[in-house]
Design an enzyme around this catalytic site. Structure first.
Site, PDB file in Angstrom:
ATOM      1  N   ASP A   1       0.797  -1.231   0.000  1.00  0.00           N
ATOM      2  CA  ASP A   1       0.000   0.000   0.000  1.00  0.00           C
ATOM      3  C   ASP A   1       0.816   1.261   0.000  1.00  0.00           C
ATOM      4  O   ASP A   1       0.319   2.320  -0.364  1.00  0.00           O
ATOM      5  CB  ASP A   1      -0.834   0.058   1.298  1.00  0.00           C
TER       6      ASP A   1
HETATM    7  C1  NOJ Z   1      -1.819  -3.928   5.274  1.00  0.00           C
HETATM    8  C2  NOJ Z   1      -3.000  -4.099   4.383  1.00  0.00           C
HETATM    9  O1  NOJ Z   1      -4.106  -4.536   5.124  1.00  0.00           O
HETATM   10  C3  NOJ Z   1      -2.710  -5.057   3.279  1.00  0.00           C
HETATM   11  O2  NOJ Z   1      -3.788  -5.056   2.410  1.00  0.00           O
HETATM   12  C4  NOJ Z   1      -1.455  -4.681   2.567  1.00  0.00           C
HETATM   13  O3  NOJ Z   1      -1.243  -5.591   1.570  1.00  0.00           O
HETATM   14  C5  NOJ Z   1      -0.292  -4.557   3.518  1.00  0.00           C
HETATM   15  N1  NOJ Z   1      -0.650  -3.591   4.499  1.00  0.00           N
HETATM   16  C6  NOJ Z   1       1.012  -4.163   2.851  1.00  0.00           C
HETATM   17  O4  NOJ Z   1       1.053  -2.828   2.523  1.00  0.00           O
END
Ligand code: NOJ
Length: 805
Positions: A494
């Site tokens: 993200d």
């Molecule tokens: C937490 C998020 O919930 C998930 O969707 C994401 O893939 C990871 N962060 C990595 O950024």
């Protein structure tokens, strides 16, 4: 230092020191009604949605010593007034003679002894019910009679959880608490915000007459709230004020006189915190839960539910920490993520910024397939219903309203508003569901796409198979200058948000894996044309990944908008990313030679004794061009932290290449159960995976955070059961392909699959990592390593020998 230990026979973790580094929690109930209870019995309870229908006020950021949501006071008559104690430690923080918090399957049970009183309280939600039960037994363990009162207390929040925090004008003017007293002295306290009076009320009641009650926090604490939760002034009076409240901070407190308890005497109080359309409607259930036998039965039913859930897959390996995670805590955590996604925990506060995440829940589903396929299927349907017509997906949705949105991308109107990976996970999830269940009819089920007409009706629906087809079609046509998938706002990571035009190797590999799955499905369904099309697209993307993605020693992670490689040795920071290496192996795009070198680069550059870092080196300073990742100091979260969700993918990749020693090393080093002895440094619960551990660039290397709601649960479970132990569900049977440490002499698994149970015994006489030599089912040798399907509900004995092949 330890704060407790595992009790595997009882399937519990028992905390024996209440001063844990952070609150350690457990989940009770489901998203339909439930939430979490911490080890001091503070509780955050919601009904269907933590953002829009929250019941108790639990402010996670306040100090651990604070009252949070619920508690119980013990009051003893003394010659000079009253002694007020907390049998759950918070908020009066007494020194206990004994303290045990039993973290169980769907319950918390706290046993404490203080000033001659033993309290033994089980906290749980009966299966399928909308009430939290606190089954409290107090025993006089002194040698003199004790005059004892019990005062359970709940603090309510406005159901709109964020408004409770942000609107101190509207909220207090609307909150109402009233009493409904029954003839026999039993008291029901009713609570609602005015606007919900006629449709939905909360209540607290018990199975014993209360001599008085309080609904107003100010009066309960006393002295215009200069009284405190640690020393409520009202508890120094013989009785509470019997105060209803038409505004302000609503609580529910019930004062029960238990009378003098003789030495050895036990008294039982059962409280209920519930929600119903009205008290009249709830009365039969309220009466039901006042009966001790019904409560006992409900507790037994809960145990039976978990027996059934866990029994479908049980293992016996030479590693005790692995056994306890795979047999109890890991599948249990998977059930938790299935319910609460990334919505409600101590770290994901459920105020509505998130909801049920499309990518997260698609992955969570895969963790419960062996145990709860029907619940998995119903979540799959909800997820598919927020997929757009073009095949991409809305990033997250609110479970109560089913309204979906584009997640954090909404904060950056300059960037694309979709995530390039979201929709591809559902392909993996649906195919995994089909392999587990054999429920081919699901593919034909019509599910609406997300777009609506003016009346809120779906503009279009399609079969599940059509949804999957559109998912890969979206990525097929959404490619950049090098023919690789465009990044969109982000891919799985993200926090890396690059200018429009950037391309993602991660998404390319995930797309490859999705195509592999669809190819296998098409082959199984006999659809040659679909299979050929998938294969052609697969080969095309494989060629691009290998042409543009190989950096000499490992694979790249992104191409920036101008084609600059990221995750390359040419970069000063973020030179190598673990997902850049594990996923080309999982997708099958990596040649064996490149795959091996890429994984060796992970071992050399990213592995630490507490897990594999997501990338290295970390960025050291905020850079608005790079965004989220640079908001963290080096070593934290996505910026070079040990982001646990990505670790199982490296385990799977190592297993796919046959390196069982390293696959197991990666598994063991992040196993939370193995962190128990260093809990003081690790800080989070040793019985649930955390999302992240600070990496070795951070001064607090080894400290974990964001426990419970993480994709680590599902993937660690899949990596261990399907790749290390190697039991992989397939369309026509259960494939056996173990990849274990060479030191193991063997292991056993009991696996319910389709309409039979397989009792699998694997032997490793030559002490190798992998290679199935021989498979014997019910005494007969079979060809290959796929266990046939049986439709007889019986147990079948399977003997597998691995060795040099
Ligand atoms: C937490 C998020 O919930 C998930 O969707 C994401 O893939 C990871 N962060 C990595 O950024």
């Amino acid at each position: 230092m330890r704060y407790g230990d595992f009790d595997d026979d009882k399937r519990e973790y028992v905390i024996t020191n209440p001063r844990t580094p952070v609150k350690w929690i457990n989940y009770i109930g489901t998203l339909a009604f439930g939430g979490f209870v911490d080890h001091t019995a503070g509780a955050l309870i919601c009904c269907q949605d933590p953002a829009l229908n929250r019941i108790t006020r639990y402010i996670a950021q306040m100090p651990s010593s604070d009252f949070k949501g619920e508690t119980l006071y013990l009051r003893m008559r003394r010659h000079n007034g009253y002694g007020v104690l907390s049998p759950f430690f918070v908020p009066t923080l007494d020194s206990f003679e004994r303290y045990e918090c039993h973290v169980g399957l769907g319950y918390m049970r706290i046993i404490s002894e203080v000033c001659g009183v033993r309290t033994d309280a089980a906290i749980f939600v009966p299966l399928g019910q909308r009430c939290e039960i606190r089954d409290i037994r107090v025993t006089n363990v002194s040698d003199a009679p004790i005059e004892l009162d019990l005062v359970p207390v709940v603090e309510y929040t406005h159901p709109d959880a964020l408004k409770q925090l942000t609107n101190a004008d509207w909220v207090p003017q609307t909150m109402v608490s009233k009493v409904g007293r029954e003839e026999d002295g039993l008291t029901i306290l009713v609570q609602y915000p005015f606007m919900y009076r006629d449709v939905r009320v909360n209540y607290l009641t018990s199975n014993r007459p209360a001599s008085s009650f309080e609904c107003d926090r100010r009066r309960f604490l006393g002295d215009n709230e200069y009284g405190t939760w640690a020393r409520p002034l009202s508890l120094q009076q013989p009785e509470l004020d019997n105060g209803e409240t038409l505004r302000g901070d609503n609580i529910a407190a019930l004062l029960h006189h238990l009378g003098p308890l003789a030495p050895g005497e036990t008294c039982r109080l059962i409280t209920q915190l519930g929600q119903a359309e009205s008290i009249e409607q709830a009365l039969p259930r309220i009466q039901h839960w006042r009966d001790e036998c019904n409560v006992d039965r409900a507790f037994e039913e809960l145990a039976r539910f978990w027996d059934g859930y866990l029994a479908n897959l049980q293992v016996e390996t030479p590693d005790q920490a692995m056994n306890r995670m795979l047999n109890i805590h890991n599948p249990r955590q998977c059930y938790t993520t299935l319910n609460w996604s990334r919505y409600l925990s101590l770290y994901q506060l459920g105020y509505g910024a998130r909801g049920i995440g499309f990518r997260d829940s698609s992955q969570d589903v895969m963790g419960v397939l062996a145990h709860a396929p029907d619940e998995a299927k119903s979540l799959l349907e909800r997820l598919l219903s927020v997929q757009r017509r073009d095949g991409s997906a809305m990033h997250q949705f609110n479970p109560l309203t089913m309204e979906a949105n584009e997640g954090d991308s909404r904060e950056r109107p300059d960037l694309p508003d979709y995530y390039s990976d979201d929709h591809l996970w559902i392909v993996l999830a649906v195919c995994a569901y089909l392999k587990e269940s054999g429920d081919e009819a699901f593919l034909e089920k019509q599910v609406p796409f997300y777009e609506k007409d003016h009346d809120g009706g779906a503009l279009e629906a399609g079969t599940v198979l059509e949804h999957l087809r559109r998912a890969v079609e979206f990525t097929h046509s959404d490619v950049g200058a090098h023919g690789l998938p465009l990044l969109g706002f982000a891919d799985w990571n993200d926090t890396v948000n690059l200018k429009a035009g950037a391309e993602s190797f991660f998404t390319a590999n995930l797309y490859g894996k999705a195509l592999l799955e669809l190819m296998e499905l098409a082959r199984y369904l006999g659809d040659v044309a679909a299979c050929d099309q998938c294969r052609a697209r697969y080969e095309e993307m494989k060629q691009r990944v290998n042409h543009y993605g190989w950096d000499g020693e490992w694979y790249l992670r992104y191409l920036d908008w101008d084609g600059t490689p990221l995750g390359s040795r040419a970069n000063a920071q973020g030179q190598i990313y673990v997902n850049g290496q594990s996923w080309p192996v999982i997708s099958g795009f990596a040649t064996p030679e490149r795959g091996r070198r890429a994984l060796d680069a992970v071992y050399a550059r990213l592995n630490t004794r507490y897990g594999i870092k997501l990338s290295a080196p970390g960025f050291d300073g905020f850079d608005p061009q790079r965004g989220g990742i640079t908001t963290y100091p080096p070593g934290a979260k996505e910026n070079g932290g040990i982001f646990l969700h990505a670790n199982p993918w490296a385990i799977m990749a190592e297993a796919l290449l046959g390196n069982g020693d390293r696959a197991f090393q990666y598994y063991a080093q992040i196993n939370p159960a193995a962190q128990n002895a260093r809990a003081e440094q690790y800080e989070c619960e040793p019985y649930a995976y955390a999302q992240n551990i600070l990496g070795d660039e951070h001064p607090q290397f080894g400290l974990a955070r964001n426990s419970w709601l993480t994709g680590t649960a599902s993937w660690a479970y899949q990596a261990a059961t399907q790749y290390i132990l190697g039991l992989r569900p397939g369309y026509s049977g259960l494939e056996i392909r173990p990849c274990i440490p060479h030191t193991w002499a063997g292991f056993q698994v009991r696996r319910a699959f389709r309409d039979a149970v397989y009792q699998v015994v694997v032997e490793n006489p030559q002490h190798v990592c992998a290679g199935v030599q021989h498979v014997n089912v019910d005494g007969e040798a079979i060809q290959g390593n796929v266990l046939p399907l049986f439709h007889d509900e019986r147990t079948h004995w399977v003997h597998v020998r691995i060795g040099q092949v």
